[in-house]
Design a protein around this motif. Structure first.
Motif, PDB file in Angstrom:
ATOM      1  N   GLY A 171     150.234  98.662  62.800  1.00 33.50           N
ATOM      2  CA  GLY A 171     151.460  97.540  62.759  1.00 33.50           C
ATOM      3  C   GLY A 171     152.184  97.921  61.000  1.00 33.50           C
ATOM      4  O   GLY A 171     153.378  97.776  61.142  1.00 33.50           O
ATOM      5  N   ALA A 172     151.391  98.433  60.456  1.00 31.82           N
ATOM      6  CA  ALA A 172     152.041  99.059  59.142  1.00 31.82           C
ATOM      7  C   ALA A 172     152.996 100.186  59.198  1.00 31.82           C
ATOM      8  O   ALA A 172     154.104 100.152  58.803  1.00 31.82           O
ATOM      9  CB  ALA A 172     150.963  99.558  58.124  1.00 31.82           C
ATOM     10  N   ALA A 173     152.553 101.004  60.636  1.00 33.62           N
ATOM     11  CA  ALA A 173     153.521 101.973  60.685  1.00 33.62           C
ATOM     12  C   ALA A 173     154.856 101.621  61.493  1.00 33.62           C
ATOM     13  O   ALA A 173     155.900 102.015  61.057  1.00 33.62           O
ATOM     14  CB  ALA A 173     152.907 103.046  61.472  1.00 33.62           C
ATOM     15  N   VAL A 174     154.406 100.641  62.143  1.00 34.90           N
ATOM     16  CA  VAL A 174     155.703  99.887  63.032  1.00 34.90           C
ATOM     17  C   VAL A 174     156.674  99.268  62.108  1.00 34.90           C
ATOM     18  O   VAL A 174     157.878  99.223  62.289  1.00 34.90           O
ATOM     19  CB  VAL A 174     155.087  98.995  64.128  1.00 34.90           C
ATOM     20  CG1 VAL A 174     156.311  98.201  64.953  1.00 34.90           C
ATOM     21  CG2 VAL A 174     154.369  99.964  65.246  1.00 34.90           C
ATOM     22  N   GLN A 175     156.155  98.260  61.176  1.00 37.58           N
ATOM     23  CA  GLN A 175     156.720  97.838  60.335  1.00 37.58           C
ATOM     24  C   GLN A 175     157.448  98.646  59.183  1.00 37.58           C
ATOM     25  O   GLN A 175     158.727  98.554  59.063  1.00 37.58           O
ATOM     26  CB  GLN A 175     155.950  96.746  59.263  1.00 37.58           C
ATOM     27  CG  GLN A 175     156.542  96.110  58.372  1.00 37.58           C
ATOM     28  CD  GLN A 175     155.668  95.430  57.384  1.00 37.58           C
ATOM     29  OE1 GLN A 175     154.359  95.524  57.436  1.00 37.58           O
ATOM     30  NE2 GLN A 175     156.388  94.909  56.420  1.00 37.58           N
ATOM     31  N   GLY A 176     157.091  99.922  58.977  1.00 37.47           N
ATOM     32  CA  GLY A 176     157.699 100.881  58.162  1.00 37.47           C
ATOM     33  C   GLY A 176     158.922 101.680  59.004  1.00 37.47           C
ATOM     34  O   GLY A 176     159.944 101.718  58.345  1.00 37.47           O
ATOM     35  N   PHE A 177     158.564 101.755  60.174  1.00 38.05           N
ATOM     36  CA  PHE A 177     159.570 102.511  60.914  1.00 38.05           C
ATOM     37  C   PHE A 177     160.722 101.353  61.132  1.00 38.05           C
ATOM     38  O   PHE A 177     161.848 101.875  61.021  1.00 38.05           O
ATOM     39  CB  PHE A 177     159.037 103.231  62.140  1.00 38.05           C
ATOM     40  CG  PHE A 177     158.480 104.603  61.824  1.00 38.05           C
ATOM     41  CD1 PHE A 177     159.211 105.666  61.650  1.00 38.05           C
ATOM     42  CD2 PHE A 177     156.930 104.626  62.073  1.00 38.05           C
ATOM     43  CE1 PHE A 177     158.676 106.594  61.419  1.00 38.05           C
ATOM     44  CE2 PHE A 177     156.433 105.773  61.811  1.00 38.05           C
ATOM     45  CZ  PHE A 177     157.308 106.942  61.610  1.00 38.05           C
ATOM     46  N   ALA A 178     160.457 100.331  61.381  1.00 45.70           N
ATOM     47  CA  ALA A 178     161.373  99.311  61.547  1.00 45.70           C
ATOM     48  C   ALA A 178     162.154  99.104  60.188  1.00 45.70           C
ATOM     49  O   ALA A 178     163.632  99.110  60.357  1.00 45.70           O
ATOM     50  CB  ALA A 178     160.926  97.768  62.076  1.00 45.70           C
ATOM     51  N   GLY A 179     161.700  98.930  59.192  1.00 43.95           N
ATOM     52  CA  GLY A 179     162.292  98.894  57.775  1.00 43.95           C
ATOM     53  C   GLY A 179     163.304 100.253  57.599  1.00 43.95           C
ATOM     54  O   GLY A 179     164.444 100.117  57.199  1.00 43.95           O
ATOM     55  N   LEU A 180     162.672 101.316  58.049  1.00 39.38           N
ATOM     56  CA  LEU A 180     163.481 102.557  57.866  1.00 39.38           C
ATOM     57  C   LEU A 180     164.743 102.402  58.700  1.00 39.38           C
ATOM     58  O   LEU A 180     165.934 102.821  58.223  1.00 39.38           O
ATOM     59  CB  LEU A 180     162.598 103.602  57.893  1.00 39.38           C
ATOM     60  CG  LEU A 180     163.210 105.144  57.718  1.00 39.38           C
ATOM     61  CD1 LEU A 180     163.830 105.231  56.405  1.00 39.38           C
ATOM     62  CD2 LEU A 180     162.204 106.292  57.984  1.00 39.38           C
ATOM     63  N   GLY A 181     164.664 102.177  59.977  1.00 37.42           N
ATOM     64  CA  GLY A 181     165.369 102.000  60.828  1.00 37.42           C
ATOM     65  C   GLY A 181     166.733 101.062  60.496  1.00 37.42           C
ATOM     66  O   GLY A 181     167.910 101.384  60.559  1.00 37.42           O
ATOM     67  N   LEU A 182     166.387  99.903  59.871  1.00 41.81           N
ATOM     68  CA  LEU A 182     167.272  98.857  59.357  1.00 41.81           C
ATOM     69  C   LEU A 182     168.249  99.550  58.235  1.00 41.81           C
ATOM     70  O   LEU A 182     169.423  99.304  57.933  1.00 41.81           O
ATOM     71  CB  LEU A 182     166.602  97.617  59.164  1.00 41.81           C
ATOM     72  CG  LEU A 182     166.177  96.725  60.141  1.00 41.81           C
ATOM     73  CD1 LEU A 182     165.233  95.638  59.693  1.00 41.81           C
ATOM     74  CD2 LEU A 182     167.364  96.156  60.725  1.00 41.81           C
ATOM     75  N   TRP A 183     167.438 100.089  57.214  1.00 47.76           N
ATOM     76  CA  TRP A 183     168.106 100.717  56.297  1.00 47.76           C
ATOM     77  C   TRP A 183     169.086 101.875  56.629  1.00 47.76           C
ATOM     78  O   TRP A 183     170.170 101.954  56.053  1.00 47.76           O
ATOM     79  CB  TRP A 183     167.275 101.442  55.325  1.00 47.76           C
ATOM     80  CG  TRP A 183     167.696 101.672  54.001  1.00 47.76           C
ATOM     81  CD1 TRP A 183     168.230 102.904  53.723  1.00 47.76           C
ATOM     82  CD2 TRP A 183     167.923 100.964  52.764  1.00 47.76           C
ATOM     83  NE1 TRP A 183     168.734 102.751  52.365  1.00 47.76           N
ATOM     84  CE2 TRP A 183     168.598 101.532  51.733  1.00 47.76           C
ATOM     85  CE3 TRP A 183     167.417  99.527  52.393  1.00 47.76           C
ATOM     86  CZ2 TRP A 183     168.685 101.169  50.504  1.00 47.76           C
ATOM     87  CZ3 TRP A 183     167.599  99.033  51.138  1.00 47.76           C
ATOM     88  CH2 TRP A 183     168.307  99.945  50.311  1.00 47.76           C
ATOM     89  N   LEU A 184     168.748 102.844  57.603  1.00 49.47           N
ATOM     90  CA  LEU A 184     169.731 103.637  57.962  1.00 49.47           C
ATOM     91  C   LEU A 184     170.768 103.021  58.826  1.00 49.47           C
ATOM     92  O   LEU A 184     171.653 103.767  58.534  1.00 49.47           O
ATOM     93  CB  LEU A 184     168.758 104.553  58.869  1.00 49.47           C
ATOM     94  CG  LEU A 184     167.868 105.857  58.588  1.00 49.47           C
ATOM     95  CD1 LEU A 184     166.962 106.323  59.426  1.00 49.47           C
ATOM     96  CD2 LEU A 184     168.704 106.652  57.447  1.00 49.47           C
ATOM     97  N   ALA A 185     170.514 102.259  59.526  1.00 49.39           N
ATOM     98  CA  ALA A 185     171.787 101.248  60.199  1.00 49.39           C
ATOM     99  C   ALA A 185     172.432 100.891  59.210  1.00 49.39           C
ATOM    100  O   ALA A 185     173.789 100.932  59.205  1.00 49.39           O
ATOM    101  CB  ALA A 185     171.127 100.574  61.061  1.00 49.39           C
TER     102      ALA A 185
END
Length: 174
Positions: A140-154
Motif C-alpha cells: 500500500g505504501a508503494a502504491v500510494q507513493g507511485f500514485a503521488g509521483l504520478g500526480l506530481w508528474l502530471a
C-alpha cells in the motif's frame, strides 16, 4: 525622456505572467498533489511530536538509527516543512498568486523534486518486491507513493505545456 517612458516608470510593478485561475480539468493533479503533501507533512509532524523516526506505512526504524540522528524531532520537522513547501509549489502552479513567481523558478521547483521522488519510489518498490532490507514496507505504501509521483508528474507536465496561459493576447500573438 518622453512622456510614455515617464508613465511606464510610474506604473506599478506587474508580474511577468498575468495571474489567472486554471480550469479544474488542468488543475486537479496539483490539488491532489498538494493534499498528499499536506498529509505527508502532518504525518511527519505527528512523528516529530512523538520523537520517532520513520513514516506511517513504512518499516519500524531500528534503535541503531536513532543513535545516528542527533535530533529526531528536528529531522522530522525538517521533512514536514519540505512537505509544506511541496504543497505550496503544487498550488503555485495553478493558483493566481503563483503567477507572481517567475516561470523558470517554478519549473525548477516542479521538475527538481521529481528526481528525489523517483529515487525514493525505486527504493520503496525494491523493498516491497525483493524484501532486501528490513521488513515492513507495505504494498500500500508503494502504491500510494507511485500514485503521488504520478500526480506530481502530471501536474508538472500540465504546467510545462501550459505555456503562455493567462498572458495578454498581444504577447501570445507576437
Amino acid at each position: 525622456m518622453n512622456a510614455t517612458a515617464v508613465l511606464n516608470a510610474l506604473r506599478p510593478w506587474e508580474p511577468a505572467r498575468r495571474p489567472a485561475v486554471i480550469p479544474i480539468k488542468w488543475a486537479w493533479p496539483a490539488y491532489a498533489s498538494a493534499t498528499l503533501q499536506l498529509i505527508y507533512a502532518g504525518q511527519k509532524g505527528y512523528y516529530a511530536v512523538q520523537g520517532r523516526l520513520g513514516i506511517p506505512g513504512g518499516p519500524s526504524v531500528p534503535a541503531s538509527q536513532y543513535a545516528e540522528v542527533s535530533d529526531v524531532a528536528l529531522a522530522q520537522w525538517t521533512l514536514a516543512s519540505l512537505g509544506l513547501l511541496s504543497a505550496v509549489i503544487a498550488l503555485a502552479a495553478v493558483r493566481p498568486w503563483g503567477g507572481l513567481v517567475p516561470r523558470p523558478l517554478l519549473l525548477l521547483g516542479l521538475w527538481g523534486t521529481v528526481v528525489p521522488a523517483v529515487a525514493g519510489q525505486i527504493h520503496v518498490a525494491g523493498e516491497v518486491l525483493f524484501a532486501s532490507g528490513p521488513a515492513g514496507w507495505s504494498g500500500g505504501a508503494a502504491v500510494q507513493g507511485f500514485a503521488g509521483l504520478g500526480l506530481w508528474l502530471a501536474m508538472a507536465w500540465f504546467f510545462t505545456r501550459r505555456r503562455g496561459h493567462g498572458a495578454p493576447a498581444a504577447a501570445r500573438t507576437a
